[in-house]
Design a protein around this motif. Sequence first.
Motif, PDB file in Angstrom:
ATOM      1  N   LEU A 151      36.808 -10.624 -89.520  1.00  0.00           N
ATOM      2  CA  LEU A 151      36.120  -9.357 -89.228  1.00  0.00           C
ATOM      3  C   LEU A 151      37.155  -8.383 -88.656  1.00  0.00           C
ATOM      4  O   LEU A 151      37.913  -8.738 -87.741  1.00  0.00           O
ATOM      5  CB  LEU A 151      34.988  -9.570 -88.232  1.00  0.00           C
ATOM      6  N   ILE A 152      37.158  -7.156 -89.170  1.00  0.00           N
ATOM      7  CA  ILE A 152      38.214  -6.200 -88.834  1.00  0.00           C
ATOM      8  C   ILE A 152      37.610  -4.916 -88.259  1.00  0.00           C
ATOM      9  O   ILE A 152      36.604  -4.396 -88.757  1.00  0.00           O
ATOM     10  CB  ILE A 152      39.066  -5.876 -90.087  1.00  0.00           C
ATOM     11  N   ARG A 153      38.249  -4.390 -87.216  1.00  0.00           N
ATOM     12  CA  ARG A 153      37.884  -3.085 -86.676  1.00  0.00           C
ATOM     13  C   ARG A 153      38.547  -2.002 -87.516  1.00  0.00           C
ATOM     14  O   ARG A 153      39.409  -2.253 -88.352  1.00  0.00           O
ATOM     15  CB  ARG A 153      38.337  -2.961 -85.220  1.00  0.00           C
ATOM     16  N   ILE A 159      38.388  -9.027 -84.973  1.00  0.00           N
ATOM     17  CA  ILE A 159      37.288  -9.300 -84.046  1.00  0.00           C
ATOM     18  C   ILE A 159      37.087 -10.808 -83.981  1.00  0.00           C
ATOM     19  O   ILE A 159      36.877 -11.467 -85.008  1.00  0.00           O
ATOM     20  CB  ILE A 159      35.990  -8.611 -84.496  1.00  0.00           C
ATOM     21  N   ARG A 200      29.976  -5.492 -84.064  1.00  0.00           N
ATOM     22  CA  ARG A 200      29.895  -5.377 -85.521  1.00  0.00           C
ATOM     23  C   ARG A 200      31.246  -4.929 -86.086  1.00  0.00           C
ATOM     24  O   ARG A 200      31.929  -4.090 -85.513  1.00  0.00           O
ATOM     25  CB  ARG A 200      28.814  -4.378 -85.919  1.00  0.00           C
ATOM     26  N   PRO A 201      31.594  -5.488 -87.228  1.00  0.00           N
ATOM     27  CA  PRO A 201      32.883  -5.104 -87.824  1.00  0.00           C
ATOM     28  C   PRO A 201      32.772  -3.771 -88.567  1.00  0.00           C
ATOM     29  O   PRO A 201      31.674  -3.294 -88.858  1.00  0.00           O
ATOM     30  CB  PRO A 201      33.152  -6.250 -88.795  1.00  0.00           C
ATOM     31  N   ASP A 202      33.926  -3.235 -88.888  1.00  0.00           N
ATOM     32  CA  ASP A 202      34.008  -2.095 -89.797  1.00  0.00           C
ATOM     33  C   ASP A 202      34.394  -2.555 -91.210  1.00  0.00           C
ATOM     34  O   ASP A 202      34.023  -1.899 -92.192  1.00  0.00           O
ATOM     35  CB  ASP A 202      35.042  -1.082 -89.280  1.00  0.00           C
TER      36      ASP A 202
END
Length: 236
Positions: A151-153, A159, A200-202
Amino acid sequence: MDSTPRTIAPLSAQSFRPRGRGPADKRRGLRRYALVPVAVVSLAVSAAGCNDGASPSAEPPGSSRSARDNAVPDAPVAPGEPAPAGSADPRTSAATSAPATGSSPGRCTTEALTMSLRQGDAGAGQIHYRLTLVNKTSDSCTLTGFPGVSLIRRDGSVIGEPAEREGPAGRVTVIGAGGSAEVTLHTLNRGINGSKCWERPDYLRVYPPGSREALTLRTPQPLICGGLFRTTAVSG
């Protein structure tokens, strides 16, 4: 009967000389005995000449001179003429040793794939997301094993932790042109085990099995809760 003893005269050496054997006879006897070794030598030479064909061979032990001398090199084969029995046909040897045409599909590269994500049914506090990988090329390719999922910001930072592996590695999955394969992402429902959810990821970043380049999907999913984030292997 007269019992008067008689005197016997001693015999001289001359009394035992063979009759008719004078000096001339002795010379003839010597010549005859001298010819015997010559005759024996002549017989030995004649016997050696007769047995020349059976004399020991000069070939090293284990060699077969007759097989070597009788060997006949393969004659060239004229066009349209069959090869002799038991010999290799030079016209077909190259074709026989040539590798077979065609090969199995190669691994799906990152450039060959696109992906999508949708949430599956929730049950007993478990949530499963279905990640679909689509082959956008005109050739078949394969995937085997687990992808790398994070999961990436927006700024590119990660994340939490990358997804852990869940279940068996699976078999080779062949994806035809325009076909797809799937991966299941597993987490818990909110509030399970009293744990919090990650932010929550982006983006969702996925490395296909065997690849060092990633696919990136803009999405706020999945929402990871209960500290559980797992991925299955690719399946058809």
